[in-house]
Design a protein around this motif. Structure first.
Motif, short mmCIF file in Angstrom:
data_model
loop_
_atom_site.label_atom_id
_atom_site.label_comp_id
_atom_site.label_asym_id
_atom_site.label_seq_id
_atom_site.Cartn_x
_atom_site.Cartn_y
_atom_site.Cartn_z
N LEU A 169 0.83 -1.21 0.00
CA LEU A 169 0.00 0.00 0.00
C LEU A 169 0.86 1.26 0.00
O LEU A 169 0.55 2.24 -0.69
CB LEU A 169 -0.93 -0.01 1.21
CG LEU A 169 -2.08 -1.02 1.19
CD1 LEU A 169 -2.85 -0.99 2.50
CD2 LEU A 169 -3.03 -0.71 0.01
N GLU A 170 1.94 1.23 0.79
CA GLU A 170 2.85 2.37 0.80
C GLU A 170 3.46 2.59 -0.57
O GLU A 170 3.58 3.73 -1.04
CB GLU A 170 3.96 2.13 1.84
CG GLU A 170 3.49 2.23 3.29
CD GLU A 170 4.61 1.92 4.26
OE1 GLU A 170 5.64 1.34 3.83
OE2 GLU A 170 4.47 2.25 5.46
N ALA A 171 3.87 1.52 -1.23
CA ALA A 171 4.45 1.64 -2.56
C ALA A 171 3.43 2.18 -3.55
O ALA A 171 3.76 2.98 -4.43
CB ALA A 171 4.98 0.29 -3.02
N LEU A 172 2.15 1.74 -3.41
CA LEU A 172 1.10 2.23 -4.30
C LEU A 172 0.89 3.72 -4.11
O LEU A 172 0.77 4.48 -5.09
CB LEU A 172 -0.20 1.47 -4.03
CG LEU A 172 -1.43 1.94 -4.82
CD1 LEU A 172 -1.19 1.78 -6.32
CD2 LEU A 172 -2.68 1.15 -4.39
N HIS A 173 0.82 4.17 -2.84
CA HIS A 173 0.67 5.60 -2.57
C HIS A 173 1.84 6.39 -3.15
O HIS A 173 1.65 7.47 -3.73
CB HIS A 173 0.57 5.84 -1.06
CG HIS A 173 -0.78 5.56 -0.49
ND1 HIS A 173 -1.89 6.31 -0.77
CD2 HIS A 173 -1.21 4.60 0.37
CE1 HIS A 173 -2.95 5.84 -0.14
NE2 HIS A 173 -2.56 4.78 0.57
N ALA A 174 3.04 5.86 -3.00
CA ALA A 174 4.21 6.54 -3.53
C ALA A 174 4.14 6.65 -5.05
O ALA A 174 4.46 7.71 -5.62
CB ALA A 174 5.48 5.80 -3.11
N CYS A 175 3.68 5.59 -5.71
CA CYS A 175 3.56 5.63 -7.18
C CYS A 175 2.54 6.66 -7.62
O CYS A 175 2.75 7.39 -8.61
CB CYS A 175 3.18 4.25 -7.69
SG CYS A 175 4.50 3.02 -7.60
N LEU A 176 1.41 6.72 -6.92
CA LEU A 176 0.37 7.69 -7.27
C LEU A 176 0.87 9.12 -7.09
O LEU A 176 0.61 10.01 -7.92
CB LEU A 176 -0.88 7.45 -6.42
CG LEU A 176 -1.64 6.15 -6.71
CD1 LEU A 176 -2.78 5.96 -5.72
CD2 LEU A 176 -2.17 6.14 -8.14
N ARG A 177 1.59 9.37 -5.99
CA ARG A 177 2.12 10.71 -5.75
C ARG A 177 3.16 11.08 -6.80
O ARG A 177 3.18 12.20 -7.30
CB ARG A 177 2.72 10.79 -4.35
CG ARG A 177 1.69 10.60 -3.26
CD ARG A 177 2.23 10.91 -1.89
NE ARG A 177 1.25 10.55 -0.87
CZ ARG A 177 0.13 11.22 -0.65
NH1 ARG A 177 -0.14 12.29 -1.36
NH2 ARG A 177 -0.72 10.83 0.29
N LEU A 178 4.01 10.12 -7.12
CA LEU A 178 5.02 10.38 -8.14
C LEU A 178 4.39 10.66 -9.49
O LEU A 178 4.83 11.56 -10.23
CB LEU A 178 5.97 9.19 -8.23
CG LEU A 178 7.17 9.34 -9.18
CD1 LEU A 178 8.03 10.53 -8.77
CD2 LEU A 178 8.00 8.05 -9.19
N ALA A 179 3.32 9.93 -9.82
CA ALA A 179 2.62 10.17 -11.07
C ALA A 179 2.02 11.58 -11.10
O ALA A 179 2.07 12.29 -12.12
CB ALA A 179 1.53 9.13 -11.27
N GLY A 180 1.45 12.00 -9.96
CA GLY A 180 0.91 13.35 -9.88
C GLY A 180 1.96 14.41 -10.09
O GLY A 180 1.74 15.42 -10.79
N VAL A 181 3.15 14.20 -9.50
CA VAL A 181 4.25 15.14 -9.68
C VAL A 181 4.68 15.20 -11.14
O VAL A 181 4.89 16.29 -11.71
CB VAL A 181 5.44 14.75 -8.78
CG1 VAL A 181 6.68 15.59 -9.13
CG2 VAL A 181 5.08 14.91 -7.31
#
Length: 365
Positions: free
Chosen positions: A50-62
């Motif tokens: 879940l942490e990795a998924l959140h990180a991927c979503l945030r990185l995609a937003g950036v």
């Protein structure tokens, strides 16, 4: 070496390592440990995914936000006025939201949005000086303060951050003495024509546990050299009468992580220093949630009130160190700072102490 001897030495080494507070915190001199050993239980694995998924979503937003916002900023650059300065704050602000980083501010910047009209009204330029512990300092301060940054030339080549900084009209400086005069002249010109600047006078980033001494050379643009009588004028820009810059010290501390106070053991989640690799640090930061930075704005300092650049640098350092130390205590009430004795602050810098006792103005968080 026999197997038994090897095992004994290894056991002794691990024992010393586990009882060494510095190594337990930093993972060595320059490579802090960013997180504990992974939890291999079923629940731990799910949380890790879940942490990795959140990180991927945030990185995609950036990755989506930066090109769009910077592209619009590029269109604003030729347009006169302060719209491009205002938009830069929006870029940094949205970036901080994407990083799940809240910002708390105590006090207010003394500078306005600036611009040529502001200088024409007699608004003095402001040089904000802050402690420096991470690449995060740039978006955090950029979100709250109308200004441009003075940054080392290496940042210009960074992905994402370098692009935003360049379009945001950051002044990049090098360690090359042959370019010092040109860079100084550019900073003076930008201040005189409407910009405010943010400097990191430590000259490098730290682990966030203390404020490194300020280098007085960073204050040369605020306190220009006095010339002897009848001496020829220096071949450099100058400020209009009454428009020499003020110095406003800023204390910046990352004090909340996943809703809890930041301690020495997890400060490396925010601090980026030494020879830490940027990519892994950003990834570990993106995986964490509910983060907060607190900014304490101190009363401004007038350079003309100090006999030398060194005295001015010492006073600014004392303010920043005092405020940072108070913020690290996670107190709900923090006091502002007023300069006391420049000799006492210089002694504190030289000994590595936080700062001497100061007169203070209460500022409720």
């Amino acid at each position: 070496m026999s197997a038994d001897l090897f095992r004994n030495r290894l056991s002794g080494l691990l024992s010393r390592w586990s009882h060494s507070p510095d190594n337990a915190i930093t993972g060595g001199k320059n490579r802090p440990v960013l997180e504990d050993f992974a939890d291999l239980s079923p629940t731990g694995k799910i949380i890790g995914k879940l942490e990795a998924l959140h990180a991927c979503l945030r990185l995609a937003g950036v990755v989506v936000w930066v090109p769009l916002s910077v592209g619009f900023e590029a269109l604003l650059l030729p347009i006169p006025g302060v719209l491009k300065i205002r938009w830069t704050r929006v870029i940094w602000g949205v970036l901080c939201r994407l990083l799940d980083l809240d910002i708390k501010m105590i006090g207010q910047p003394v500078g306005t949005v600036g611009g040529k009209k502001g200088r024409a009204r007699g608004e003095r330029p402001i040089i904000y000086v802050a402690n420096h512990s991470s690449w995060l300092d740039i978006p955090v301060l950029g979100t709250k303060i109308y200004s441009v940054f003075v940054a080392k030339g290496d940042i210009e080549r960074w992905p994402i951050m370098g692009l935003v900084s360049k379009i945001g009209r950051t002044i990049f400086v090098s360690r090359n003495r042959s370019t010092t005069g040109r860079e100084r002249d550019e900073m003076i010109t930008r201040l005189a024509t409407g910009d405010n600047l943010i400097l990191f006078p430590e000259g490098t980033s730290s682990d966030g546990s203390r404020v490194l001494p300020f280098m007085s050379t960073f204050f040369a643009i605020a306190k220009l050299p006095r010339l002897p009588k009848n001496a020829p004028a220096l071949d450099m820009p100058s400020y209009p009468a009454g428009l020499t810059p003020l110095i406003q010290p800023i204390s910046l501390v990352y004090d909340r992580l996943e809703g809890l106070p930041v301690t020495r053991t997890n400060r490396a989640v925010f601090a980026w220093y030494g020879d830490m690799d940027l990519g892994p640090h950003v990834w570990q930061f993106l995986k964490r949630r509910n983060k907060r930075a607190t900014i304490l704005m101190h009363p401004p300092l007038a350079p003309e009130d100090f006999p030398s650049r060194k005295a001015l640098a010492n006073a600014a350092w004392s303010a920043v160190a005092y405020g940072a130390a108070a913020l690290r205590q996670n107190s709900d009430t923090v006091s502002g700072w007023q300069p006391l004795d420049s000799r006492a602050t210089a002694d504190a810098q030289n000994t590595g102490a936080e700062c001497p006792a100061q007169k203070s103005i209460s500022v409720v968080a």
